[in-house]
Write a protein that holds these residues in place. Sequence first.
Motif, PDB file in Angstrom:
ATOM      1  N   PHE A  87      30.482  12.083 -10.393  1.00 27.33           N
ATOM      2  CA  PHE A  87      30.722  11.574 -11.748  1.00 27.33           C
ATOM      3  C   PHE A  87      30.243  10.124 -11.880  1.00 27.33           C
ATOM      4  N   HIS A  88      30.425   9.339 -10.821  1.00 27.63           N
ATOM      5  CA  HIS A  88      29.934   7.952 -10.845  1.00 27.63           C
ATOM      6  C   HIS A  88      28.417   7.920 -11.000  1.00 27.63           C
ATOM      7  N   LEU A  89      27.718   8.884 -10.393  1.00 30.12           N
ATOM      8  CA  LEU A  89      26.259   8.922 -10.502  1.00 30.12           C
ATOM      9  C   LEU A  89      25.805   9.086 -11.946  1.00 30.12           C
ATOM     10  N   ILE A  90      26.629   9.738 -12.758  1.00 25.73           N
ATOM     11  CA  ILE A  90      26.292   9.965 -14.163  1.00 25.73           C
ATOM     12  C   ILE A  90      26.797   8.832 -15.051  1.00 25.73           C
ATOM     13  N   TYR A  91      28.016   8.391 -14.804  1.00 23.63           N
ATOM     14  CA  TYR A  91      28.687   7.504 -15.755  1.00 23.63           C
ATOM     15  C   TYR A  91      28.724   6.020 -15.369  1.00 23.63           C
ATOM     16  N   SER A  92      28.469   5.689 -14.118  1.00 22.71           N
ATOM     17  CA  SER A  92      28.670   4.299 -13.692  1.00 22.71           C
ATOM     18  C   SER A  92      27.353   3.551 -13.520  1.00 22.71           C
ATOM     19  N   ASP A  93      27.393   2.226 -13.774  1.00 20.40           N
ATOM     20  CA  ASP A  93      26.198   1.403 -13.559  1.00 20.40           C
ATOM     21  C   ASP A  93      26.116   1.019 -12.075  1.00 20.40           C
ATOM     22  N   ASP A  94      25.049   0.314 -11.724  1.00 19.77           N
ATOM     23  CA  ASP A  94      24.820  -0.014 -10.308  1.00 19.77           C
ATOM     24  C   ASP A  94      25.932  -0.865  -9.729  1.00 19.77           C
ATOM     25  N   GLN A  95      26.476  -1.756 -10.528  1.00 19.13           N
ATOM     26  CA  GLN A  95      27.528  -2.650 -10.028  1.00 19.13           C
ATOM     27  C   GLN A  95      28.783  -1.852  -9.659  1.00 19.13           C
ATOM     28  N   VAL A  96      29.172  -0.902 -10.531  1.00 20.74           N
ATOM     29  CA  VAL A  96      30.357  -0.091 -10.249  1.00 20.74           C
ATOM     30  C   VAL A  96      30.100   0.817  -9.051  1.00 20.74           C
ATOM     31  N   LYS A  97      28.902   1.371  -8.974  1.00 20.42           N
ATOM     32  CA  LYS A  97      28.584   2.259  -7.837  1.00 20.42           C
ATOM     33  C   LYS A  97      28.625   1.502  -6.517  1.00 20.42           C
ATOM     34  N   GLU A  98      28.160   0.276  -6.523  1.00 26.01           N
ATOM     35  CA  GLU A  98      28.225  -0.537  -5.310  1.00 26.01           C
ATOM     36  C   GLU A  98      29.676  -0.834  -4.952  1.00 26.01           C
ATOM     37  N   TRP A  99      30.495  -1.119  -5.955  1.00 27.06           N
ATOM     38  CA  TRP A  99      31.929  -1.361  -5.746  1.00 27.06           C
ATOM     39  C   TRP A  99      32.605  -0.132  -5.127  1.00 27.06           C
ATOM     40  N   VAL A 100      32.227   1.050  -5.600  1.00 30.31           N
ATOM     41  CA  VAL A 100      32.791   2.292  -5.058  1.00 30.31           C
ATOM     42  C   VAL A 100      32.362   2.485  -3.608  1.00 30.31           C
ATOM     43  N   GLN A 101      31.068   2.288  -3.334  1.00 33.07           N
ATOM     44  CA  GLN A 101      30.566   2.483  -1.970  1.00 33.07           C
ATOM     45  C   GLN A 101      31.281   1.559  -0.980  1.00 33.07           C
ATOM     46  N   GLN A 102      31.340   0.306  -1.329  1.00 37.88           N
ATOM     47  CA  GLN A 102      31.965  -0.669  -0.435  1.00 37.88           C
ATOM     48  C   GLN A 102      33.467  -0.406  -0.307  1.00 37.88           C
ATOM     49  N   GLY A 103      34.125  -0.216  -1.435  1.00 37.31           N
ATOM     50  CA  GLY A 103      35.574  -0.059  -1.426  1.00 37.31           C
ATOM     51  C   GLY A 103      36.046   1.208  -0.750  1.00 37.31           C
ATOM     52  N   CYS A 104      35.303   2.305  -0.926  1.00 35.37           N
ATOM     53  CA  CYS A 104      35.701   3.581  -0.305  1.00 35.37           C
ATOM     54  C   CYS A 104      35.507   3.533   1.205  1.00 35.37           C
ATOM     55  N   LYS A 105      34.341   3.054   1.629  1.00 37.37           N
ATOM     56  CA  LYS A 105      34.024   3.051   3.061  1.00 37.37           C
ATOM     57  C   LYS A 105      34.896   2.072   3.856  1.00 37.37           C
TER      58      LYS A 105
END
Length: 400
Positions: free
Chosen positions: A313-331
């Motif tokens: 869902f992030h791939l569709i709805y989120s911008d690069d900044q949010v996607k980077e936040w998800v990648q860093q925060g999840c891992k």
Amino acid sequence: MFADRVLSGMRPTGNLHLGHYHGVLKNWVALQKQYECLFFVADWHALTTHYDTPEAIEQSVWNMVIDWLAAGVDPSQAILFIQSKIPAHAELYTLLSMMTPLGWLERVPTYKDQQEKLTEKDLTTYGFLGYPLLQSADILAYRANRVPVGEDQIPHLEFTRNIARRFNHLYGKKAGFEDKAVLAIKKLGSKKSRLYNELRNRYQEQGDESALAAAKSLLDEQQNLNMGDLERLFGYLEGGGKMILAEPETMLTPASRMPGLDGQKMSKSYDNTISLREDPVSVNKKIRTMPTDPARVRRSDPGDPAKCPVWQFHLIYSDDQVKEWVQQGCKSAGIGCLECKQPVIDAILAEQKPMHERAKMYEEDPTLVRNIIAVGCEKANRLAEETMRDVREAMGLNYS
């Protein structure tokens, strides 16, 4: 020769979801601004697989049209109508069936595929076998030369092109056709007549596709020829007769990337959908209870977005900044799963807000929807009748 006209339809089999929006309706909204568009409710097509439960179709028809309007389909820019309200669909379907080889229908890939998938249904029916031909009649009745489809529907479009070609070949060559074509060529003037004949010969003798394209462009530019002469010259160009039915071109639509709540493709059969006009409370609950990376049992456990349905869902709805936040925060376990889901919830609700606003007046006053369809059916019927007059004449059925 024929106007740029787009036709597309959807079967009324229940509420539309975000997969329909991203896979079809967003494209319709864009197309209506560029072309003459006709969008229809394919209620007869619904009966090919739901013939034993017709009671669900009527309400689905009106709900689906509201979904279209909510998504931004504009009745001032496109013609919206219901298939079963236009007699030409049934008439052309019947007439085309007289000249359609049985083997053509049996070879359509979806015929056996659907029978294997829908094993709970008895699909050994004439209606199911004839489904591609009904689809062809839907398109050919309006001389629609552009049809947006996904890759799985390309064989249906090629089938329709073959049907149009066969019809034009069988019924476009009236007595004296060639003589009339020769007279029409002379009306081009000596220079253009020579060019037309040269291009026609190159195409017919050598199969030169560029010569065919050049000849068609030449005819498209002619202002002094009537429609009858133009039709003859287009038909004569390819060695056929009068072009009575238009061969549609495929407008390939990008595959929808819309995932379901479980990571599979969003589909009612998987019970993993979010409806176009779903209540915001329900949307919030569905996203918050989505499964995540199984490795994140506790808040402090690191995870991998690639293994989590929410990431799709992030791939569709989120911008690069949010996607980077998800990648860093999840891992790093720096954010929890509920935190990760909140931007998705916010984005979906923002997408749906104008849909709810546009749908409100139609939900409150259903007669508005019925009026839109009534006007659309009237316009569609006029266009289809223009085609049917030519079809009846070509097949010798215009006697009284």
